[in-house]
Design a protein around this motif. Structure first.
Motif, short mmCIF file in Angstrom:
data_model
loop_
_atom_site.label_atom_id
_atom_site.label_comp_id
_atom_site.label_asym_id
_atom_site.label_seq_id
_atom_site.Cartn_x
_atom_site.Cartn_y
_atom_site.Cartn_z
N ARG A 294 7.33 6.91 -6.42
CA ARG A 294 5.86 6.89 -6.37
C ARG A 294 5.45 5.50 -5.87
N GLU A 295 6.10 5.06 -4.81
CA GLU A 295 5.95 3.69 -4.33
C GLU A 295 4.53 3.37 -3.90
N THR A 296 4.15 2.12 -4.09
CA THR A 296 2.89 1.63 -3.52
C THR A 296 3.06 1.62 -2.00
N PRO A 297 2.25 2.35 -1.26
CA PRO A 297 2.47 2.49 0.18
C PRO A 297 2.06 1.24 0.95
N PRO A 298 2.66 1.01 2.11
CA PRO A 298 2.30 -0.14 2.94
C PRO A 298 0.98 0.09 3.67
N LEU A 299 -0.10 -0.35 3.06
CA LEU A 299 -1.44 -0.11 3.60
C LEU A 299 -2.14 -1.41 3.93
N GLY A 300 -2.99 -1.35 4.93
CA GLY A 300 -4.00 -2.35 5.17
C GLY A 300 -5.34 -1.70 4.87
N SER A 301 -6.01 -2.13 3.81
CA SER A 301 -7.18 -1.40 3.33
C SER A 301 -8.10 -2.37 2.58
N PRO A 302 -9.37 -2.47 2.93
CA PRO A 302 -10.23 -3.47 2.30
C PRO A 302 -10.85 -3.02 0.98
N ILE A 303 -11.10 -3.97 0.10
CA ILE A 303 -11.93 -3.74 -1.08
C ILE A 303 -13.38 -3.80 -0.63
N TYR A 304 -14.17 -2.80 -0.99
CA TYR A 304 -15.57 -2.79 -0.57
C TYR A 304 -16.56 -2.75 -1.73
N ARG A 305 -16.05 -2.47 -2.94
CA ARG A 305 -16.94 -2.49 -4.09
C ARG A 305 -16.13 -2.65 -5.37
N LEU A 306 -16.81 -3.11 -6.41
CA LEU A 306 -16.24 -3.21 -7.74
C LEU A 306 -16.86 -2.14 -8.62
N VAL A 307 -16.04 -1.50 -9.43
CA VAL A 307 -16.53 -0.48 -10.35
C VAL A 307 -16.34 -1.00 -11.77
N ALA A 308 -17.44 -1.17 -12.48
CA ALA A 308 -17.39 -1.63 -13.87
C ALA A 308 -17.23 -0.44 -14.80
N ASN A 309 -16.37 -0.59 -15.79
CA ASN A 309 -16.16 0.44 -16.81
C ASN A 309 -15.87 1.81 -16.18
N PRO A 310 -14.82 1.89 -15.36
CA PRO A 310 -14.57 3.13 -14.62
C PRO A 310 -14.07 4.26 -15.52
N THR A 311 -14.29 5.47 -15.09
CA THR A 311 -13.61 6.63 -15.66
C THR A 311 -12.35 6.86 -14.84
N TRP A 312 -11.47 7.73 -15.34
CA TRP A 312 -10.26 8.05 -14.57
C TRP A 312 -10.05 9.54 -14.55
N THR A 313 -10.00 10.10 -13.34
CA THR A 313 -9.68 11.51 -13.14
C THR A 313 -8.18 11.64 -12.96
N VAL A 314 -7.51 12.31 -13.87
CA VAL A 314 -6.04 12.38 -13.84
C VAL A 314 -5.60 13.38 -12.78
N PRO A 315 -4.75 12.96 -11.84
CA PRO A 315 -4.25 13.90 -10.84
C PRO A 315 -3.45 15.02 -11.49
N LYS A 316 -3.46 16.18 -10.87
CA LYS A 316 -2.73 17.32 -11.44
C LYS A 316 -1.23 17.12 -11.38
N SER A 317 -0.78 16.16 -10.56
CA SER A 317 0.66 15.88 -10.49
C SER A 317 1.16 15.12 -11.70
N ILE A 318 0.25 14.59 -12.51
CA ILE A 318 0.63 13.85 -13.72
C ILE A 318 0.41 14.76 -14.93
N PRO A 319 1.49 15.14 -15.62
CA PRO A 319 1.31 16.02 -16.79
C PRO A 319 0.59 15.31 -17.92
N VAL A 320 -0.30 16.03 -18.57
CA VAL A 320 -1.08 15.47 -19.68
C VAL A 320 -0.86 16.36 -20.91
#
Length: 476
Positions: A294-320
Motif C-alpha cells: 500500500r505504498e505511498t505513490p510517487p506523486l507531484g501534487s500541491p496542497i491547496y487547503r487545510l481541513v480543520a477537525n476532519p471526518t474520515w470516510t473509510v474505504p471499503k478496502s479496509i475492513p471495519v
C-alpha cells in the motif's frame, strides 16, 4: 477522501547489458548525410571519452557504443554514433529509465527530453563534451552521490571478509564490519546509544537488540545474528552500496533541475519530510508513509487547503469490525463508514488536502506514538505528519491565513481554510541522500523499488526484501 492507493511497481523485462534505444524520430530530422559529416574523428573521440567517464553517473554497467563501430560502413557508423549520443544525452538529462513505466502512477515533474537539434549543434560547434557535461544535475547532492558511487566502486573490488551463514556475527564476536553495521542501524533509527567504551569491532548486545528490531520489520528470523539476509537489508554486502548509489543518481536525474522554491518534499524511503521556503530548508520532521503493498505513490501534487477537525470516510478496502464501529462512534453514509471529527479521528485534527485523483494527502494522526518507531511504513498510502497541528499553523501563518486557521481549528467542527496559493508537494523515494552532517546516508529499501531500476542500469537483480508492516491501526 479515502486515502488508499493500490498501485504497484510494474516489473518489465530488460536486457541489462545494453542501454535502451529511443525512437529515431528526432534524429531523422537531420539527414543521414549531414550526420555522417558531423561525426568527424574529433567528435567520435569526444563521445568515446565522455562514455569512458560514465561511471560518474552510475552508468558504467551499460554499453552505449558497439566495440566494432569504427569497422562499420561510414553511414552505419554515423547512425550508431548518433543513437549512442542521444541515448547517453537522454540518460543524463532525464534518466535512462522512464519512472512512469515502473509505477501505475507517477506525476512528479521531469526534465524535457533531449532534442536532436541540440546534438547537431554541439557537433557542429565541436562542443560535444561540454554539451553532455551540462545535461546531468549539477547540484551539490548529485556531486556527492557521484563521488560516493566512484568510491563504492573502488571498494567493491577490494576483498572484504565474507559472511557465509556459518560465519554469521553473534554477540561477543569481533568483526571488521561491526562498526559499519552499527552506523547503519543508527542511521535507520534502530540503534540510539552505543556504549562508548566498547571496541568499534565488538558485536555487543545493544547492537544485537537493534538487529532484532530490524529483522522483525523485514520478516527475517529475529535472532539478533547478522547473516547474509540481514546484511542485504542493510546494503552492506559487497557491491550493495554502489548499486544503491547508482539508483540514487538515476532518481535524481528524473527530477526537474528547477524545483519550486517553496515546496514540501516527502522522502518515503526514509519516512521524513522537508519543507523549503523561498529556496531555504526551514523545517524537517518525521512522517508515517504507506506500508509495503500500500505504498505511498510517487506523486507531484500541491496542497491547496487545510481541513480543520476532519471526518474520515473509510474505504471499503479496509475492513471495519463491529468493535471498531462502536469504539470510534462511526456511522454509515451512502454505504461507507464515516468517523466523526475529534481527537480520536484517524486523520487527527488537521488534513492537508492535495490535488490528485489518488485520494492521497497529508494529515494528522490519533496515534502520535508511532512516530517513535524506527520503521514508519505503516499507513494505507497517505502521509501522517509529526506535530501536524504545528505544521499547519506554520503554513497558515506564512500564507497569511493564520488567524482564520486558528479560529477554524478551535471551533471543534469540520471547517475548510483555502490557501491563497498552492504549496507543491513531491512524494519522493530516496534511500541514499546527503544528510544534515554533509555525509552520504543510506536507508533500507522498504518497498523494494530499487531492484527494477538497478536491473535497467545493468546491475544484477538482488531481489530485495520489503519491510513487513504490522497491522497497527486502520488509519489512512
Amino acid at each position: 477522501m479515502f486515502c488508499v492507493w493500490l498501485g504497484a511497481i510494474a516489473l518489465i523485462p530488460v536486457f541489462p547489458a545494453m542501454a535502451q534505444t529511443p525512437s529515431g524520430e528526432q534524429a531523422a530530422l537531420v539527414s543521414p548525410s549531414e550526420w555522417q559529416s558531423l561525426w568527424s574523428g574529433a567528435n567520435r573521440a569526444a563521445l568515446r571519452q565522455a562514455l569512458a567517464d560514465r561511471a560518474r553517473h552510475g552508468l558504467d554497467h551499460l554499453t552505449f557504443l558497439p566495440r566494432d563501430i569504427d569497422d562499420q560502413p561510414a553511414a552505419e557508423a554515423a547512425e550508431a554514433y548518433t543513437k549512442a549520443a542521444m541515448r547517453y544525452a537522454d540518460a543524463l538529462a532525464q534518466g535512462l529509465v522512464d519512472p512512469s513505466s515502473l509505477h501505475d502512477v507517477y506525476t512528479i515533474a521531469r526534465p524535457m527530453p533531449v532534442q536532436a537539434g541540440a546534438l547537431r549543434d554541439a557537433l557542429r560547434q565541436n562542443r560535444l563534451a561540454q554539451w553532455l557535461d551540462g545535461l546531468a544535475p549539477a547540484d551539490p547532492e548529485y556531486r556527492m552521490l557521484s563521488q560516493a558511487y566512484l568510491e563504492a566502486n573502488r571498494q567493491t573490488g577490494v576483498p572484504t571478509p565474507g559472511l557465509a551463514l556459518a560465519q554469521s556475527i553473534h554477540v561477543g564476536d569481533v568483526h571488521p564490519q561491526v562498526a559499519e553495521i552499527a552506523d547503519q542501524l543508527a542511521d535507520d533509527g534502530y540503534l540510539t546509544v552505543r556504549p562508548s567504551a566498547a571496541p568499534a569491532d565488538l558485536y555487543t548486545q545493544d547492537i544485537a537488540d537493534a538487529v532484532k528490531a530490524l529483522q522483525r520489520d523485514y520478516g527475517i528470523r529475529a535472532d539478533g545474528i547478522v547473516g547474509p539476509d540481514t546484511l542485504g537489508v542493510l546494503t552492506l554486502r559487497p557491491g550493495d552500496r554502489a548499486r544503491t548509489l547508482a539508483v540514487a543518481l538515476e532518481r535524481r536525474r528524473w527530477l526537474s533541475r528547477t524545483p519550486p522554491a517553496t515546496r514540501i518534499d516527502v522522502n518515503s524511503a526514509a519516512a521524513e519530510l522537508q519543507y523549503y521556503r523561498d529556496g531555504q530548508l526551514i523545517d524537517r520532521r518525521k512522517v508515517i508513509v504507506g506500508e509495503p503493498d500500500r505504498e505511498t505513490p510517487p506523486l507531484g501534487s500541491p496542497i491547496y487547503r487545510l481541513v480543520a477537525n476532519p471526518t474520515w470516510t473509510v474505504p471499503k478496502s479496509i475492513p471495519v469490525s463491529r468493535a471498531t464501529v462502536r469504539a470510534k462512534a462511526m456511522h454509515r453514509i451512502n454505504g461507507y463508514w464515516v468517523q466523526p471529527s475529534g481527537p480520536d479521528n484517524a486523520l487527527g485534527l488537521v488534513k492537508f488536502d492535495m490535488k490528485n485523483d489518488q485520494a492521497i494527502y497529508l494529515h494528522d494522526t490519533a496515534a502520535p506514538e508511532l512516530f517513535g518507531r524506527s520503521q514508519r511504513h505503516l499507513s494505507h498510502g497517505c502521509v501522517r505528519v509529526s506535530d501536524a497541528l504545528g505544521f499547519a499553523a506554520m503554513l497558515a501563518d506564512q500564507e497569511g491565513v493564520g488567524d482564520t486557521w486558528a479560529k477554524a481549528q478551535a471551533s471543534g467542527t469540520y471547517e475548510i481554510v483555502d490557501l491563497p496559493r498552492e504549496i507543491p508537494v513531491r512524494l519522493l523515494y530516496h534511500n541514499a541522500f546527503v544528510a544534515d552532517d554533509g555525509t552520504v546516508a543510506f536507508r533500507t529499501d522498504p518497498y523494494g523499488w530499487n531492484d527494477a531500476v538497478a536491473v535497467q542500469l545493468g546491475f544484477a537483480d538482488a531481489k530485495s526484501r520489503q519491510a513487513k508492516a504490522e497491522a497497527i491501526d486502520i488509519g489512512p
